[in-house]
Design a protein around this motif. Structure first.
Motif, PDB file in Angstrom:
ATOM      1  N   LYS A 160       0.851  -1.185   0.000  1.00  0.00           N
ATOM      2  CA  LYS A 160       0.000   0.000   0.000  1.00  0.00           C
ATOM      3  C   LYS A 160       0.886   1.234   0.000  1.00  0.00           C
ATOM      4  CE  LYS A 160      -3.654   2.468   2.424  1.00  0.00           C
ATOM      5  NZ  LYS A 160      -4.567   2.533   3.592  1.00  0.00           N
ATOM      6  N   GLU A 184       1.024   5.677  -0.406  1.00  0.00           N
ATOM      7  CA  GLU A 184       0.261   6.908  -0.220  1.00  0.00           C
ATOM      8  C   GLU A 184       1.179   8.093  -0.476  1.00  0.00           C
ATOM      9  OE1 GLU A 184      -1.526   9.241   3.606  1.00  0.00           O
ATOM     10  OE2 GLU A 184      -2.289   7.218   3.280  1.00  0.00           O
ATOM     11  N   GLU A 226       1.070  12.263  -0.268  1.00  0.00           N
ATOM     12  CA  GLU A 226       0.284  13.393   0.240  1.00  0.00           C
ATOM     13  C   GLU A 226       1.043  14.696  -0.004  1.00  0.00           C
ATOM     14  OE1 GLU A 226      -1.963  14.843   4.372  1.00  0.00           O
ATOM     15  OE2 GLU A 226      -0.787  12.992   4.317  1.00  0.00           O
ATOM     16  N   ARG A 273      -4.155  13.997  -2.154  1.00  0.00           N
ATOM     17  CA  ARG A 273      -3.494  12.798  -1.623  1.00  0.00           C
ATOM     18  C   ARG A 273      -3.926  11.608  -2.468  1.00  0.00           C
ATOM     19  NH1 ARG A 273      -6.072  12.094   2.731  1.00  0.00           N
ATOM     20  NH2 ARG A 273      -6.887   9.966   2.715  1.00  0.00           N
ATOM     21  N   GLU A 320      -3.592   7.317  -3.123  1.00  0.00           N
ATOM     22  CA  GLU A 320      -3.225   6.058  -2.479  1.00  0.00           C
ATOM     23  C   GLU A 320      -3.685   4.887  -3.338  1.00  0.00           C
ATOM     24  OE1 GLU A 320      -6.755   4.972   0.628  1.00  0.00           O
ATOM     25  OE2 GLU A 320      -5.266   6.441   1.323  1.00  0.00           O
TER      26      GLU A 320
END
Length: 280
Positions: A162, A164, A166, A260, A262
Protein backbone atom coordinates in the motif's frame (compact mmCIF):
# COMPACT_ATOMS: atom_id res chain seq x y z
CA UNK A 1 27.81 42.27 12.25
CA UNK A 2 29.56 45.37 10.99
CA UNK A 3 32.19 48.03 11.67
CA UNK A 4 32.30 51.43 13.33
CA UNK A 5 33.67 54.13 11.02
CA UNK A 6 34.64 57.70 11.91
CA UNK A 7 33.91 60.50 9.43
CA UNK A 8 34.99 63.99 10.57
CA UNK A 9 34.35 63.19 14.20
CA UNK A 10 31.05 61.40 13.56
CA UNK A 11 30.81 57.75 14.51
CA UNK A 12 28.77 55.57 12.17
CA UNK A 13 27.97 51.87 12.36
CA UNK A 14 28.18 50.21 8.93
CA UNK A 15 26.49 46.84 8.54
CA UNK A 16 28.65 44.12 7.03
CA UNK A 17 27.77 40.84 5.41
CA UNK A 18 25.42 38.68 7.42
CA UNK A 19 26.58 35.09 7.87
CA UNK A 20 24.19 32.34 8.84
CA UNK A 21 25.45 29.35 10.76
CA UNK A 22 24.01 26.05 11.95
CA UNK A 23 25.20 23.58 14.56
CA UNK A 24 25.42 20.08 13.04
CA UNK A 25 24.36 17.16 15.22
CA UNK A 26 25.32 13.53 14.75
CA UNK A 27 27.96 11.85 12.64
CA UNK A 28 25.99 9.34 10.58
CA UNK A 29 23.74 11.97 9.00
CA UNK A 30 26.47 13.81 7.06
CA UNK A 31 26.96 12.75 3.42
CA UNK A 32 28.61 14.53 0.52
CA UNK A 33 28.79 14.67 -3.24
CA UNK A 34 31.07 16.90 -5.35
CA UNK A 35 28.34 19.57 -5.61
CA UNK A 36 27.09 19.64 -1.99
CA UNK A 37 27.43 18.48 1.60
CA UNK A 38 24.28 17.33 3.42
CA UNK A 39 23.89 17.54 7.19
CA UNK A 40 21.40 17.80 10.04
CA UNK A 41 20.88 20.42 12.73
CA UNK A 42 18.04 21.11 15.15
CA UNK A 43 17.02 24.00 12.86
CA UNK A 44 16.56 21.57 9.98
CA UNK A 45 18.34 19.49 7.36
CA UNK A 46 20.75 21.63 5.34
CA UNK A 47 23.18 21.60 2.43
CA UNK A 48 26.43 23.46 1.87
CA UNK A 49 27.40 24.15 -1.74
CA UNK A 50 30.80 24.55 -3.40
CA UNK A 51 30.24 28.31 -3.55
CA UNK A 52 29.80 28.48 0.21
CA UNK A 53 26.01 28.78 0.06
CA UNK A 54 23.86 27.47 2.88
CA UNK A 55 20.28 26.24 2.40
CA UNK A 56 17.94 24.76 4.99
CA UNK A 57 16.03 22.35 2.76
CA UNK A 58 13.30 21.65 5.35
CA UNK A 59 12.12 25.27 5.61
CA UNK A 60 8.97 24.49 3.61
CA UNK A 61 8.04 21.55 5.89
CA UNK A 62 9.22 22.99 9.19
CA UNK A 63 6.10 21.87 11.08
CA UNK A 64 6.77 18.24 10.12
CA UNK A 65 10.47 18.62 10.94
CA UNK A 66 9.73 19.99 14.42
CA UNK A 67 7.24 17.19 15.04
CA UNK A 68 10.04 14.61 14.79
CA UNK A 69 11.61 13.16 17.94
CA UNK A 70 14.22 15.90 18.39
CA UNK A 71 16.23 13.92 20.94
CA UNK A 72 16.88 11.21 18.33
CA UNK A 73 18.09 13.50 15.54
CA UNK A 74 21.65 12.89 16.71
CA UNK A 75 21.19 9.21 15.78
CA UNK A 76 19.60 9.87 12.37
CA UNK A 77 21.32 8.19 9.41
CA UNK A 78 21.69 9.50 5.86
CA UNK A 79 22.62 7.80 2.61
CA UNK A 80 22.59 8.73 -1.08
CA UNK A 81 20.40 7.08 -3.71
CA UNK A 82 22.30 8.05 -6.87
CA UNK A 83 19.82 6.52 -9.34
CA UNK A 84 16.97 8.75 -8.17
CA UNK A 85 19.17 11.76 -7.30
CA UNK A 86 18.06 11.64 -3.67
CA UNK A 87 19.49 11.99 -0.20
CA UNK A 88 17.49 9.86 2.27
CA UNK A 89 17.60 10.48 6.01
CA UNK A 90 16.32 7.86 8.44
CA UNK A 91 14.69 9.64 11.41
CA UNK A 92 12.10 9.08 14.13
CA UNK A 93 8.57 10.38 14.63
CA UNK A 94 7.52 11.86 17.97
CA UNK A 95 6.22 8.47 19.15
CA UNK A 96 9.27 6.45 18.07
CA UNK A 97 11.89 6.08 20.84
CA UNK A 98 14.23 3.31 19.65
CA UNK A 99 14.34 3.07 15.83
CA UNK A 100 13.54 4.95 12.63
CA UNK A 101 10.01 5.05 11.21
CA UNK A 102 10.33 8.09 8.93
CA UNK A 103 12.50 8.92 5.91
CA UNK A 104 13.23 12.51 4.94
CA UNK A 105 13.80 12.56 1.17
CA UNK A 106 15.50 15.41 -0.70
CA UNK A 107 15.73 15.41 -4.50
CA UNK A 108 18.78 17.49 -5.45
CA UNK A 109 17.59 17.97 -9.05
CA UNK A 110 14.12 19.36 -8.32
CA UNK A 111 14.86 20.53 -4.74
CA UNK A 112 11.67 18.78 -3.63
CA UNK A 113 11.59 17.46 -0.06
CA UNK A 114 9.10 15.12 1.61
CA UNK A 115 8.70 12.37 4.21
CA UNK A 116 8.23 8.66 3.56
CA UNK A 117 6.98 6.21 6.19
CA UNK A 118 8.36 2.73 6.80
CA UNK A 119 6.17 -0.34 7.23
CA UNK A 120 8.83 -1.71 9.62
CA UNK A 121 10.92 0.17 12.18
CA UNK A 122 14.54 0.27 11.02
CA UNK A 123 17.91 0.89 12.63
CA UNK A 124 20.21 1.01 9.58
CA UNK A 125 20.12 2.23 5.99
CA UNK A 126 22.60 2.35 3.11
CA UNK A 127 22.81 2.13 -0.67
CA UNK A 128 23.67 -1.22 -2.23
CA UNK A 129 24.64 -1.99 -5.85
CA UNK A 130 23.92 -5.58 -6.84
CA UNK A 131 24.02 -6.96 -10.38
CA UNK A 132 24.39 -3.39 -11.74
CA UNK A 133 21.21 -2.27 -9.92
CA UNK A 134 21.05 0.15 -6.98
CA UNK A 135 18.94 -0.87 -3.99
CA UNK A 136 18.26 0.38 -0.48
CA UNK A 137 19.82 -1.89 2.14
CA UNK A 138 17.83 -1.62 5.38
CA UNK A 139 18.11 -3.25 8.78
CA UNK A 140 14.99 -3.71 10.93
CA UNK A 141 14.71 -3.57 14.69
CA UNK A 142 13.59 -7.20 14.85
CA UNK A 143 16.76 -8.43 13.15
CA UNK A 144 15.92 -8.64 9.44
CA UNK A 145 17.81 -7.24 6.44
CA UNK A 146 15.61 -5.80 3.69
CA UNK A 147 16.52 -5.15 0.06
CA UNK A 148 14.31 -2.23 -1.02
CA UNK A 149 13.73 0.13 -3.96
CA UNK A 150 13.29 -2.61 -6.53
CA UNK A 151 11.17 -1.15 -9.35
CA UNK A 152 10.52 -4.65 -10.67
CA UNK A 153 8.65 -5.75 -7.54
CA UNK A 154 4.91 -5.20 -7.23
CA UNK A 155 4.32 -6.92 -3.87
CA UNK A 156 6.10 -7.63 -0.58
CA UNK A 157 6.62 -11.39 -0.54
CA UNK A 158 3.08 -11.89 -1.86
CA UNK A 159 1.45 -9.06 0.13
CA UNK A 160 0.22 -5.99 -1.75
CA UNK A 161 2.26 -2.86 -1.03
CA UNK A 162 0.00 0.00 0.00
CA UNK A 163 1.39 3.38 -1.00
CA UNK A 164 0.26 6.91 -0.22
CA UNK A 165 1.46 10.26 -1.57
CA UNK A 166 0.28 13.39 0.24
CA UNK A 167 0.93 16.99 -0.82
CA UNK A 168 1.12 20.14 1.27
CA UNK A 169 -1.78 22.62 1.05
CA UNK A 170 -1.43 24.55 -2.22
CA UNK A 171 -2.65 28.17 -2.18
CA UNK A 172 -1.22 28.86 -5.67
CA UNK A 173 1.40 31.23 -4.29
CA UNK A 174 3.13 32.99 -7.16
CA UNK A 175 0.00 32.91 -9.30
CA UNK A 176 -2.45 34.50 -6.84
CA UNK A 177 -2.13 36.43 -3.55
CA UNK A 178 -1.90 34.11 -0.54
CA UNK A 179 -4.78 33.79 1.96
CA UNK A 180 -7.29 34.85 -0.68
CA UNK A 181 -10.34 32.81 -1.62
CA UNK A 182 -10.32 31.14 -5.01
CA UNK A 183 -12.72 29.00 -7.00
CA UNK A 184 -10.85 25.74 -7.62
CA UNK A 185 -12.31 24.11 -10.73
CA UNK A 186 -10.33 21.03 -11.76
CA UNK A 187 -7.41 19.03 -10.35
CA UNK A 188 -5.56 17.10 -13.03
CA UNK A 189 -3.29 14.17 -12.12
CA UNK A 190 -0.49 13.14 -14.51
CA UNK A 191 0.58 9.49 -14.60
CA UNK A 192 3.09 7.63 -16.73
CA UNK A 193 1.10 5.32 -18.99
CA UNK A 194 1.68 1.63 -18.24
CA UNK A 195 0.30 -1.64 -19.56
CA UNK A 196 -2.46 -3.11 -17.43
CA UNK A 197 -5.09 -1.42 -15.28
CA UNK A 198 -4.12 0.37 -12.07
CA UNK A 199 -6.61 1.55 -9.45
CA UNK A 200 -5.84 4.96 -7.92
CA UNK A 201 -7.77 6.64 -5.11
CA UNK A 202 -7.66 10.45 -4.89
CA UNK A 203 -8.53 12.55 -1.82
CA UNK A 204 -8.61 16.36 -1.97
CA UNK A 205 -8.36 18.23 1.35
CA UNK A 206 -10.12 21.61 1.30
CA UNK A 207 -8.70 24.48 3.42
CA UNK A 208 -6.27 22.29 5.40
CA UNK A 209 -8.80 19.62 6.35
CA UNK A 210 -12.03 21.61 6.69
CA UNK A 211 -13.56 19.32 4.03
CA UNK A 212 -12.40 16.37 1.98
CA UNK A 213 -13.53 15.13 -1.43
CA UNK A 214 -12.65 11.74 -2.91
CA UNK A 215 -12.66 9.95 -6.24
CA UNK A 216 -11.51 6.63 -7.72
CA UNK A 217 -9.72 6.26 -11.06
CA UNK A 218 -8.69 3.42 -13.31
CA UNK A 219 -5.44 4.21 -15.09
CA UNK A 220 -3.20 2.37 -17.51
CA UNK A 221 -3.53 0.72 -20.91
CA UNK A 222 -5.69 -2.38 -21.26
CA UNK A 223 -4.55 -3.39 -24.75
CA UNK A 224 -1.50 -5.59 -25.14
CA UNK A 225 0.83 -5.89 -28.14
CA UNK A 226 0.71 -9.14 -30.12
CA UNK A 227 -2.54 -10.29 -28.45
CA UNK A 228 -4.64 -10.70 -31.60
CA UNK A 229 -6.29 -7.27 -31.65
CA UNK A 230 -7.51 -6.12 -35.09
CA UNK A 231 -7.43 -2.35 -35.26
CA UNK A 232 -8.15 -1.99 -39.00
CA UNK A 233 -11.20 -4.27 -39.06
CA UNK A 234 -13.10 -2.85 -36.09
CA UNK A 235 -13.72 0.37 -34.24
CA UNK A 236 -10.91 -0.42 -31.81
CA UNK A 237 -8.69 2.63 -31.26
CA UNK A 238 -5.13 2.82 -30.04
CA UNK A 239 -4.98 3.72 -26.37
CA UNK A 240 -3.17 6.64 -24.79
CA UNK A 241 0.31 8.02 -25.15
CA UNK A 242 3.25 8.42 -22.82
CA UNK A 243 1.40 10.47 -20.19
CA UNK A 244 -2.13 9.87 -18.91
CA UNK A 245 -4.28 12.67 -17.49
CA UNK A 246 -6.95 12.05 -14.85
CA UNK A 247 -9.30 14.99 -14.21
CA UNK A 248 -11.26 15.53 -10.99
CA UNK A 249 -13.93 18.24 -10.70
CA UNK A 250 -13.15 19.95 -7.37
CA UNK A 251 -15.65 22.83 -7.66
CA UNK A 252 -14.96 24.40 -4.27
CA UNK A 253 -14.39 27.97 -3.07
CA UNK A 254 -11.49 27.99 -0.59
CA UNK A 255 -7.98 29.30 0.06
CA UNK A 256 -6.02 26.09 -0.57
CA UNK A 257 -6.33 22.44 -1.52
CA UNK A 258 -4.07 19.45 -0.83
CA UNK A 259 -4.32 16.26 -2.92
CA UNK A 260 -3.49 12.80 -1.62
CA UNK A 261 -3.26 9.63 -3.73
CA UNK A 262 -3.23 6.06 -2.48
CA UNK A 263 -3.44 2.53 -3.83
CA UNK A 264 -1.75 -0.85 -4.03
CA UNK A 265 -1.11 -1.12 -7.78
CA UNK A 266 2.20 -0.04 -9.30
CA UNK A 267 1.87 3.47 -10.80
CA UNK A 268 4.24 6.24 -11.83
CA UNK A 269 2.88 9.54 -10.56
CA UNK A 270 4.38 12.55 -12.37
CA UNK A 271 2.53 15.40 -10.67
CA UNK A 272 -0.61 17.50 -10.82
CA UNK A 273 -1.94 20.93 -11.69
CA UNK A 274 -5.15 22.84 -10.98
CA UNK A 275 -7.38 25.38 -12.69
CA UNK A 276 -8.68 28.13 -10.43
CA UNK A 277 -10.07 31.66 -10.45
CA UNK A 278 -9.31 34.37 -7.89
CA UNK A 279 -12.44 35.73 -6.23
CA UNK A 280 -11.04 38.51 -4.00
Amino acid sequence: SGTIEVDHGRFEFVFGNNFRGLRPIGRNNVVARPEFLFGVSYEGAFILTQEGGLQVITDAIQDEWLSLNQSRLQYSMAFIRDKDHQVRLLCSSSTETTGFDRVLVWDWDSNDVWFDEFAHDTNYGASLVRSHTEYDWLGTEDGYILQANDSGKTDDNGTAIKWEIEMHPNDLEGEFPTKKRKHFHTLRTYLRNKTGRQAVRLFVSIDSGAEERAASFSAGVGQRYDSGLTYNESDLAYEGGVVEELDFWVNRICENIAPRWEGTDSVELIGYDVTAKLLE
